[in-house]
Write a protein that holds these residues in place. Structure first.
Motif, PDB file in Angstrom:
ATOM      1  N   SER A 108      29.869 -20.245  -3.069  1.00  0.00           N
ATOM      2  CA  SER A 108      30.223 -19.931  -4.539  1.00  0.00           C
ATOM      3  C   SER A 108      30.229 -18.325  -4.438  1.00  0.00           C
ATOM      4  O   SER A 108      29.773 -17.431  -4.057  1.00  0.00           O
ATOM      5  CB  SER A 108      29.158 -20.304  -5.320  1.00  0.00           C
ATOM      6  N   LEU A 109      30.749 -17.869  -5.675  1.00  0.00           N
ATOM      7  CA  LEU A 109      31.034 -16.499  -6.159  1.00  0.00           C
ATOM      8  C   LEU A 109      29.448 -15.840  -6.277  1.00  0.00           C
ATOM      9  O   LEU A 109      29.233 -14.691  -5.605  1.00  0.00           O
ATOM     10  CB  LEU A 109      31.826 -16.251  -7.282  1.00  0.00           C
ATOM     11  N   ARG A 130      35.028  -9.240  -8.271  1.00  0.00           N
ATOM     12  CA  ARG A 130      34.668 -10.583  -8.530  1.00  0.00           C
ATOM     13  C   ARG A 130      35.821 -11.468  -8.994  1.00  0.00           C
ATOM     14  O   ARG A 130      35.866 -12.510  -8.822  1.00  0.00           O
ATOM     15  CB  ARG A 130      33.527 -10.600  -9.551  1.00  0.00           C
ATOM     16  N   ARG A 131      36.556 -10.893  -9.856  1.00  0.00           N
ATOM     17  CA  ARG A 131      37.860 -11.847 -10.515  1.00  0.00           C
ATOM     18  C   ARG A 131      38.852 -11.794  -9.364  1.00  0.00           C
ATOM     19  O   ARG A 131      39.317 -13.059  -9.362  1.00  0.00           O
ATOM     20  CB  ARG A 131      38.490 -10.785 -11.357  1.00  0.00           C
ATOM     21  N   GLN A 134      37.629 -14.931  -7.067  1.00  0.00           N
ATOM     22  CA  GLN A 134      37.866 -16.342  -7.963  1.00  0.00           C
ATOM     23  C   GLN A 134      39.261 -16.567  -7.836  1.00  0.00           C
ATOM     24  O   GLN A 134      39.517 -17.787  -7.679  1.00  0.00           O
ATOM     25  CB  GLN A 134      37.334 -16.113  -9.402  1.00  0.00           C
ATOM     26  N   ASP A 138      40.570 -20.007  -6.132  1.00  0.00           N
ATOM     27  CA  ASP A 138      41.258 -21.017  -6.795  1.00  0.00           C
ATOM     28  C   ASP A 138      42.564 -21.300  -6.167  1.00  0.00           C
ATOM     29  O   ASP A 138      43.032 -22.317  -5.894  1.00  0.00           O
ATOM     30  CB  ASP A 138      41.519 -20.637  -8.208  1.00  0.00           C
TER      31      ASP A 138
END
Length: 173
Positions: A108-109, A130-131, A134, A138
């Motif tokens: 997970s992040l 972080r973005r 993600q 995805d």
């Protein structure tokens, strides 16, 4: 789990921070074999770091080097092989992984962040790391899941615990 009759005994895939290299070394030691990382192969072939390749030549050149490194490793290496996080996006690589022992190390992040450091050392995580992580996940998660016979979460586990979880799921060749 089916496995190709030649090539790597086991292939590790997953995002940055999943622990592919660390766990790969531990698995190689447990199985009495060697470890190889295609990111290291790319750097050796180019004579410079992956961030430098991205900065100087762009992602397209890096991906071409990566495709070659993966194809070569799949043909030559018979131990534990770790693929760079984005290597699985190449359709040729996806086809080459069919029928092989592939383990997806998921993370997970929250658990990847301290491992990756979210530094400039990860060219695709520049800007809002972080973005970006993600967004990458995805897009990549369905590919990782489709290619792997086994998924092992690394969240909250030491590298040794992850190694043991993989060994519990995958029989020695």
């Amino acid at each position: 789990m089916s496995a190709a009759t030649n090539g790597p005994a086991l292939i590790l895939i997953g995002p940055p921070g999943a622990g592919k290299s660390t766990v790969g070394h531990l698995l190689a030691a447990a199985w009495g074999t060697t470890f190889r990382d295609t990111d290291a192969d790319v750097e050796a072939a180019a004579g410079r770091s992956i961030p430098d390749i991205f900065i100087d030549d762009g992602e397209e050149v890096f991906r071409a080097l990566e495709r070659t490194a993966v194809a070569t490793a799949l043909a030559e290496h018979d131990g534990i092989l770790a693929l760079g996080g984005g290597a699985v996006l190449d359709e040729g690589t996806q086809a080459a992984l069919a029928g092989r022992r592939v383990v997806y190390l998921s993370v997970s992040l929250a658990h990847a962040s301290p491992r990756v450091g979210l530094s400039g050392n990860r060219p695709l995580l520049v800007g809002s790391p972080r973005r970006q992580w993600q967004v990458l996940m995805d897009a990549r998660r369905p590919v990782y899941t489709a290619l792997a016979s086994v998924e092992v979460s690394t969240d909250g586990r030491s590298p040794e615990q992850v190694r043991d979880a993989v060994l519990a799921e995958v029989a020695l060749p």
